[in-house]
Design an enzyme around this catalytic site. Structure first.
Site, short mmCIF file in Angstrom:
data_model
loop_
_atom_site.label_atom_id
_atom_site.label_comp_id
_atom_site.label_asym_id
_atom_site.label_seq_id
_atom_site.Cartn_x
_atom_site.Cartn_y
_atom_site.Cartn_z
N CYS A 157 0.82 -1.22 0.00
CA CYS A 157 0.00 0.00 0.00
C CYS A 157 0.85 1.26 0.00
O CYS A 157 0.55 2.22 -0.73
CB CYS A 157 -0.96 -0.02 1.17
SG CYS A 157 -0.23 -0.37 2.77
N PHE A 158 1.92 1.31 0.79
CA PHE A 158 2.83 2.45 0.73
C PHE A 158 3.40 2.59 -0.67
O PHE A 158 3.46 3.69 -1.23
CB PHE A 158 3.97 2.29 1.73
CG PHE A 158 3.72 2.87 3.09
CD1 PHE A 158 3.24 4.16 3.26
CD2 PHE A 158 4.02 2.13 4.23
CE1 PHE A 158 3.04 4.70 4.51
CE2 PHE A 158 3.81 2.66 5.50
CZ PHE A 158 3.32 3.94 5.64
#
Length: 371
Positions: free
Chosen positions: A178-179
């Site tokens: 996700c980052f």
């Protein structure tokens, strides 16, 4: 990148591996409403036989009597997939939300079972097990043996917006973290303009759901509420993934100094990416160029003011904005829902493409607005 697929064909059976976490819950929710994929089961060792709605009560109306299936019994997997074949299916969509380090061996078992059932399996993995291009790199980063190194060459890792050609039959996808999704959408957009130096300084804040469902010091409410802290500064294990994916998308491998933070909210990622301009350009001109690079990306919106998390929470959208100053500094702001755009929605997006379906199928929900 939309395909010529149609949703008029019989639904394709879908299986979720690792059914008890937050990402699994979002996958189950998205699949329950998907027009072309039919959720058949979620595989779980710890909850086998239990109703899915007992673990996810908010999904009770959508999932009915669906129960978890044992994932650690090969004969159960074989019978499940063989049942799909006998019902007339020739494909199966597999989503893995199993933990890092455990996913690879389970995926190998599932793919073998699909082969034995004469089913064409297309799989998207949301763990880190197939994101690295080599066994050596994976084991250096994660410090554990890889569970299925012979499968590494069968996986492609990319954000959907950055790989124009859909992986061919026989290949599967490792969706980035996700980052990495939030940051790479910003850095690739900037690099694509050709006017930014390939060196980025990133500050990104994530919600507590990014740490998983099992409570710990990083997610326990009294610790997280009204609090903010950095962790793994300049040493986070996703930084090499960010560099590699940016290089694959643009041909330029940037330097990335990444500092992640834990935020006092449940879901979402807000990333601020700073860089230097190679030549003078206004914010409006830079915004237009970045928007142009994502003109065919239905889930990336380039806007003219810094976006807010609540504009994307509950959606598969990323919102980007740019700022420029008179000394050549540039900042990009990227916001996503970590559980959807950064995980479950990304998996569905990829599966739509792998199966030749319209890439927006099941992913057009508006933001929740208030959470």
């Amino acid at each position: 990148m939309s395909s010529l697929g149609t949703t008029s064909s019989p639904p394709i059976p879908a299986v979720v591996l690792g059914g008890s976490g937050y990402v699994s819950g979002e996958l189950l929710r998205l699949l329950a409403a998907h027009p072309s994929l039919q959720l058949q089961t979620a595989l779980s060792a710890s909850h086998a036989g239990e109703p899915v709605a007992a673990l996810f009560p908010h999904l009770a109306s959508a999932l009915g009597e669906l129960r978890f299936t044992a994932r650690d019994r090969p004969e159960v997997l074989a019978a499940l997939l063989d049942g799909f074949r006998r019902q007339g299916a020739n494909q199966v969509a597999i989503f893995s939300a199993a933990p890092h380090g455990a996913s690879a061996a389970q995926i190998d078992q599932l793919l073998l079972a699909a082969e034995e059932a004469a089913l064409e399996a297309r799989l998207v993995d949301l763990s880190a097990d197939f994101r690295s291009p080599s066994q050596r790199e994976y084991e250096a980063i994660y410090g554990i043996p890889h569970g299925a190194p012979h499968r590494l060459e069968q996986f492609v890792c990319a954000v959907p917006e950055h790989l124009k050609v859909t992986p061919a039959a026989g290949l599967h996808v490792a969706h980035p973290g996700c980052f990495t999704t939030a940051v790479t959408l910003a850095t690739v957009g900037l690099l694509a303009t050709g006017v930014v130096e390939p060196e980025f300084y990133v500050c990104a804040v994530t919600g507590s759901t990014g740490s998983g469902r099992v409570p710990g010091p990083a997610t326990h409410h009294p610790e997280r509420q009204s609090n903010l802290w950095a962790y793994s500064p300049l040493a986070h294990r996703h930084a090499p993934e960010m560099r590699r994916l940016a290089a694959a998308a643009t041909g330029v491998e940037p330097k990335i100094a990444f500092v992640p933070h834990s935020g006092p909210f449940a879901r979402g990622i807000h990333a601020t990416v700073q860089a230097r301009l190679r030549q003078p350009i206004t914010a409006a001109e830079l915004t237009a160029r970045v928007a142009g690079s994502y003109a065919d990306a239905p889930f990336v919106e380039v806007v003219d003011r810094p976006p807010r998390l609540k504009e994307v929470v509950g959606t598969h959208r990323c919102r980007l904005a740019l700022a420029v100053n008179e000394t050549g500094g540039v900042a990009a702001f990227s916001v996503i829902d970590n559980l959807i755009k950064g995980a479950a929605g990304g998996a569905v997006h990829w599966m739509n493409r792998l199966l030749g379906l319209p890439e927006t199928d099941g992913l057009t929900q508006p933001s929740l607005g208030w959470t």
